[in-house]
Design a protein around this motif. Sequence first.
Motif, PDB file in Angstrom:
ATOM      1  N   ALA A  66       0.825  -1.209   0.000  1.00 36.62           N
ATOM      2  CA  ALA A  66       0.000   0.000   0.000  1.00 36.62           C
ATOM      3  C   ALA A  66       0.857   1.256   0.000  1.00 36.62           C
ATOM      4  CB  ALA A  66      -0.936  -0.015   1.216  1.00 36.62           C
ATOM      5  N   ALA A  67       1.982   1.231   0.722  1.00 39.83           N
ATOM      6  CA  ALA A  67       2.883   2.386   0.722  1.00 39.83           C
ATOM      7  C   ALA A  67       3.474   2.612  -0.664  1.00 39.83           C
ATOM      8  CB  ALA A  67       3.989   2.180   1.753  1.00 39.83           C
ATOM      9  N   LEU A  68       3.806   1.521  -1.378  1.00 36.88           N
ATOM     10  CA  LEU A  68       4.359   1.651  -2.728  1.00 36.88           C
ATOM     11  C   LEU A  68       3.348   2.267  -3.690  1.00 36.88           C
ATOM     12  CD1 LEU A  68       6.271  -1.738  -3.116  1.00 36.88           C
ATOM     13  CD2 LEU A  68       7.265   0.542  -2.884  1.00 36.88           C
ATOM     14  N   ALA A  69       2.066   2.082  -3.430  1.00 35.61           N
ATOM     15  CA  ALA A  69       1.034   2.650  -4.311  1.00 35.61           C
ATOM     16  C   ALA A  69       0.917   4.160  -4.169  1.00 35.61           C
ATOM     17  CB  ALA A  69      -0.307   1.987  -4.013  1.00 35.61           C
ATOM     18  N   ASP A  70       1.666   4.757  -3.198  1.00 33.58           N
ATOM     19  CA  ASP A  70       1.679   6.206  -2.987  1.00 33.58           C
ATOM     20  C   ASP A  70       0.266   6.756  -2.761  1.00 33.58           C
ATOM     21  OD1 ASP A  70       2.646   8.759  -2.678  1.00 33.58           O
ATOM     22  OD2 ASP A  70       2.784   9.163  -4.826  1.00 33.58           O
ATOM     23  N   PRO A  71      -0.422   6.313  -1.699  1.00 32.84           N
ATOM     24  CA  PRO A  71      -1.777   6.821  -1.446  1.00 32.84           C
ATOM     25  C   PRO A  71      -1.747   8.295  -1.053  1.00 32.84           C
ATOM     26  CG  PRO A  71      -1.006   5.508   0.412  1.00 32.84           C
ATOM     27  CD  PRO A  71       0.030   5.366  -0.661  1.00 32.84           C
ATOM     28  N   ARG A  72      -2.747   9.042  -1.488  1.00 31.78           N
ATOM     29  CA  ARG A  72      -2.845  10.479  -1.198  1.00 31.78           C
ATOM     30  C   ARG A  72      -4.296  10.818  -0.878  1.00 31.78           C
ATOM     31  NH1 ARG A  72       1.379  13.791  -3.597  1.00 31.78           N
ATOM     32  NH2 ARG A  72       2.991  12.459  -4.502  1.00 31.78           N
ATOM     33  N   TRP A  73      -4.470  11.669   0.134  1.00 28.09           N
ATOM     34  CA  TRP A  73      -5.775  12.258   0.388  1.00 28.09           C
ATOM     35  C   TRP A  73      -5.574  13.485   1.269  1.00 28.09           C
ATOM     36  CZ3 TRP A  73      -4.619   7.433   2.679  1.00 28.09           C
ATOM     37  CH2 TRP A  73      -4.483   7.429   4.068  1.00 28.09           C
ATOM     38  N   ALA A  84       6.144  31.378 -12.609  1.00 25.79           N
ATOM     39  CA  ALA A  84       6.958  30.761 -13.665  1.00 25.79           C
ATOM     40  C   ALA A  84       6.518  29.324 -13.893  1.00 25.79           C
ATOM     41  CB  ALA A  84       8.434  30.807 -13.293  1.00 25.79           C
ATOM     42  N   ARG A  85       6.407  28.946 -15.144  1.00 26.15           N
ATOM     43  CA  ARG A  85       6.062  27.572 -15.512  1.00 26.15           C
ATOM     44  C   ARG A  85       7.343  26.846 -15.903  1.00 26.15           C
ATOM     45  NH1 ARG A  85       1.155  27.063 -13.626  1.00 26.15           N
ATOM     46  NH2 ARG A  85       0.867  25.269 -15.003  1.00 26.15           N
ATOM     47  N   THR A  86       7.696  25.829 -15.149  1.00 29.61           N
ATOM     48  CA  THR A  86       8.941  25.110 -15.385  1.00 29.61           C
ATOM     49  C   THR A  86       8.646  23.666 -15.705  1.00 29.61           C
ATOM     50  OG1 THR A  86       9.271  24.425 -13.102  1.00 29.61           O
ATOM     51  CG2 THR A  86      10.023  26.630 -13.690  1.00 29.61           C
ATOM     52  N   ARG A  87       9.718  22.932 -16.010  1.00 28.42           N
ATOM     53  CA  ARG A  87       9.579  21.516 -16.349  1.00 28.42           C
ATOM     54  C   ARG A  87       8.938  20.738 -15.216  1.00 28.42           C
ATOM     55  NH1 ARG A  87      15.038  18.340 -16.998  1.00 28.42           N
ATOM     56  NH2 ARG A  87      14.963  18.626 -14.762  1.00 28.42           N
ATOM     57  N   GLY A  88       9.189  21.122 -13.969  1.00 25.76           N
ATOM     58  CA  GLY A  88       8.643  20.393 -12.827  1.00 25.76           C
ATOM     59  C   GLY A  88       7.493  21.121 -12.178  1.00 25.76           C
ATOM     60  N   SER A  89       6.744  21.901 -12.969  1.00 26.05           N
ATOM     61  CA  SER A  89       5.671  22.705 -12.391  1.00 26.05           C
ATOM     62  C   SER A  89       4.733  21.857 -11.567  1.00 26.05           C
ATOM     63  CB  SER A  89       4.882  23.403 -13.503  1.00 26.05           C
ATOM     64  OG  SER A  89       3.779  24.100 -12.965  1.00 26.05           O
ATOM     65  N   ALA A  90       4.389  22.387 -10.407  1.00 21.56           N
ATOM     66  CA  ALA A  90       3.513  21.659  -9.487  1.00 21.56           C
ATOM     67  C   ALA A  90       2.086  22.161  -9.554  1.00 21.56           C
ATOM     68  CB  ALA A  90       4.045  21.791  -8.059  1.00 21.56           C
ATOM     69  N   ALA A  91       1.734  22.939 -10.570  1.00 22.45           N
ATOM     70  CA  ALA A  91       0.378  23.455 -10.677  1.00 22.45           C
ATOM     71  C   ALA A  91      -0.607  22.316 -10.809  1.00 22.45           C
ATOM     72  CB  ALA A  91       0.261  24.383 -11.881  1.00 22.45           C
ATOM     73  N   GLY A  92      -1.664  22.396 -10.065  1.00 22.60           N
ATOM     74  CA  GLY A  92      -2.699  21.373 -10.147  1.00 22.60           C
ATOM     75  C   GLY A  92      -2.437  20.166  -9.290  1.00 22.60           C
ATOM     76  N   ARG A  93      -1.309  20.143  -8.553  1.00 20.41           N
ATOM     77  CA  ARG A  93      -1.044  18.972  -7.727  1.00 20.41           C
ATOM     78  C   ARG A  93      -1.903  18.945  -6.471  1.00 20.41           C
ATOM     79  NH1 ARG A  93       5.591  18.711  -7.790  1.00 20.41           N
ATOM     80  NH2 ARG A  93       5.822  18.456 -10.022  1.00 20.41           N
ATOM     81  N   GLY A  94      -2.499  20.094  -6.142  1.00 21.99           N
ATOM     82  CA  GLY A  94      -3.268  20.124  -4.911  1.00 21.99           C
ATOM     83  C   GLY A  94      -4.410  19.139  -4.917  1.00 21.99           C
ATOM     84  N   SER A  95      -4.932  18.820  -6.095  1.00 25.53           N
ATOM     85  CA  SER A  95      -6.063  17.904  -6.158  1.00 25.53           C
ATOM     86  C   SER A  95      -5.656  16.476  -5.829  1.00 25.53           C
ATOM     87  CB  SER A  95      -6.688  17.952  -7.559  1.00 25.53           C
ATOM     88  OG  SER A  95      -5.724  17.584  -8.538  1.00 25.53           O
ATOM     89  N   GLU A  96      -4.359  16.171  -5.904  1.00 31.54           N
ATOM     90  CA  GLU A  96      -3.921  14.814  -5.627  1.00 31.54           C
ATOM     91  C   GLU A  96      -3.906  14.502  -4.134  1.00 31.54           C
ATOM     92  OE1 GLU A  96      -0.256  13.895  -7.436  1.00 31.54           O
ATOM     93  OE2 GLU A  96      -0.818  14.607  -9.415  1.00 31.54           O
ATOM     94  N   GLY A  97      -3.898  15.524  -3.296  1.00 33.97           N
ATOM     95  CA  GLY A  97      -3.873  15.317  -1.865  1.00 33.97           C
ATOM     96  C   GLY A  97      -2.471  15.130  -1.319  1.00 33.97           C
ATOM     97  N   GLN A  98      -2.396  15.064   0.005  1.00 36.84           N
ATOM     98  CA  GLN A  98      -1.115  14.910   0.685  1.00 36.84           C
ATOM     99  C   GLN A  98      -0.652  13.459   0.627  1.00 36.84           C
ATOM    100  OE1 GLN A  98      -1.357  16.426   4.652  1.00 36.84           O
ATOM    101  NE2 GLN A  98       0.084  18.041   4.233  1.00 36.84           N
ATOM    102  N   PRO A  99       0.647  13.211   0.432  1.00 39.12           N
ATOM    103  CA  PRO A  99       1.151  11.833   0.430  1.00 39.12           C
ATOM    104  C   PRO A  99       0.961  11.195   1.806  1.00 39.12           C
ATOM    105  CG  PRO A  99       2.766  13.349  -0.518  1.00 39.12           C
ATOM    106  CD  PRO A  99       1.704  14.188   0.095  1.00 39.12           C
TER     107      PRO A  99
END
Length: 564
Positions: free
Chosen positions: A68-75, A293-308
Motif C-alpha cells: 500500500a505504501a508503494l502505491a503512494d496513497p494520497r488524500w 513561472a512555468r517550469t519543467r517540474g511545475s507543481a500546478a494542479g497537484r493540490g487535487s492529488e492530496g497529501q502523500p
Amino acid sequence: MRILLLVAAVAVPLLVALGAWRFVGRRRRVARALGGGALAARLVGEDLLSTPSWRLGLVIAGAAALGAALADPRWGAVDGAADTTGGPVVVVVDVSSSMLARDAPPDRLTQAKGALRALMTRLGGRPIGIVAFAGQAVTLTPPTTDPGALDLYVEVLDPGMVTQTGSAVVPAVRQALSLLVSGDGEGGLVVLLTDGDGVDDPSDAAEIARMAGKAALPIFTVGVGSEGGAQVPDIDFATGREVGVKREPTGEMAVSRLREDLLRSMASESGGAYLALSDPGAQDRLIEAVSNARTRGSAAGRGSEGQPRFAWFAALALALLALERFWAVAAPRARSAASVLLISTAVGAMGCERDTAVSADRAGAEAKLAELEATAVRSPASPRARYNFGTGLVQATRYAQARQHLLVATAGSDTTIRQHAHYNLGSSHLEPAYAAPADTGRAAGLRSAIEAYKQALLADPGDADAKWNLELARRLLREPAPQEPQQNPESEGGGGGGGGGGGGGADPEAGRQDPEPRRGSGGGKSPELSAEAAERMMSAAQERELSVQQEQLEKPQPRNPSAH
C-alpha cells in the motif's frame, strides 16, 4: 511510473504469501527428514510440523502494508499547494568586490541579500538553494526548506568567502543548473543576483542561458547597481577596514557599472525575465515572476492529488514486522504473564538510567558536530574546516555526507590535512563495507577504501593504521562468500538425505534457502534418520559452530577513523 508502483503494490504481498506457503512446506519436509516431529523438535527447538500462523499472518500483513505504501496513497488538502507553481529555486549571488559599490545604498551586496531574504520569506515551503561566486563558484547549499540553514548561509555572504577575484557567472549558473537536474526531477528555476561586471566572454553566458532554456529551467536575472556606476571600495578583509578604492592597472580609479545588456540577453535566451533591483517595487515583481513561472517540474494542479500518506503504511509495515520478530524471539522465552511483566518492568527501570546517559552523550556529540558544520559554512573553501566537519560525520556514521567534505580536504595544500583526509575517506568506505554481508555487493566500497588508503600511504608511508586498514580491505575483497558445510562422511549413501535435512533444519526462520536433501546411490527417496545418526549430527554441528566462532574472533576489526 505510477503503473509500475501499482503493480509492485500487488506483487509484493502475493510474493510474500507464496514464500510463506513454501516455507511451511519446507519445514514439514525437514521434520520428516529428521525422523519425525518429536526428534525434529529436539534438534531445532520447535515443532516443525506445526504452522506458525500468527507469525506468518504478521509477515503477510506487513507485506500488504508495504505494498500500500508503494502505491503512494494520497488524500486531504496539500498545505500551501495554491502558492507553489514550480520546483525548487537556486539563487546565484555575486559576492565579488564590485558588489561593494555604493550606487545601490548601502551597497549592492546588501541589496542583493535583501532580495534573497524576501524570496525565502515569501516562497515559504519551496526549496531554495544558494550558489555564491566571484572568481570561482561555491555551492553553499542545495535546495532546502530549512529556514534556519538558509539564514545562516545568507549571513555569511561576503567578498572574503571567495578568495579568487573575478566574475565567474557562467560556472556559477552551470552549478545551479546541475543542482536542479540532479534533484528529484522537479525542475525549477535560477535567480541570478549580480551587476554583470567583469564577465570576459558574453557569448559563454548566452550559451549557458540557451542550454537552460532547452532544459525548461528559466533564469531570472536581477541587475544590482546603476549604469552610471560607482567606485569600488578597497577592503582589507583581514581587518575589515576600508583602505581606499580599487584602481585600474593604469592607476585610474576603477568604476563598476551595471551591464543590463548581458543580463537581459541571458534572461531572454533561457525563457526567464530581467528586473532592475533599483526600480520601485522590484522585489514584489520578482516574487510574482518566480511564483508564476512555468517550469519543467511545475507543481500546478497537484493540490487535487492530496497529501502523500505512504509514510503511514510504511510505519505500519515496520511495526508488524517488528512484532513478528518479537513473537519469534521473545515470546517463547516468557514462561508466564507475570514473568513477562516483571522482566519488562526491570528492563524499563534500567533503561531509564542508560537512556539518560546516552541522550546526554548524543546531545554533546550533536552540539560539537553543529559547531564543525558552522565553521565549514563560514569557510567553505577551507580544507581544514571541511576536513574537521567530514571527520565528525564519519564518527557519526553519516558516511555519504562525510565523503563530500573529505574529498574537498584531499585537494588542500597542507600535506598533513591531505593525508588525514585520505585516511578518513578510506574509513568512510571501509566501515559500512565491513559491516555488510559478503554477498551484498560491497566490493565497490572496498575498492574505494583501498584507493584512499593508498593515497594516504603515498603522503605518509609510515602510517601504521593506514597499512592495517589497507590490508584488511584487501583481505575482505578476496574473501569468498560463505558456503554450505561439507557432508559428514558417515552419512554418505542412504544416510545422505539426513545430512541435507540437518542443514535445512538450522534456524528455518532466518529466511535463507535451505539446501535440498542429497540423494543416495540408489536414487530413491532418502530414509529417515535413526536416533544414533541424529545424535552424531548434533555433535558435528556443535563442532562446526565452535570453529566458526573461533574464525570470527581471529578476523581483524577495522580501526576507528583518525580524529587527527
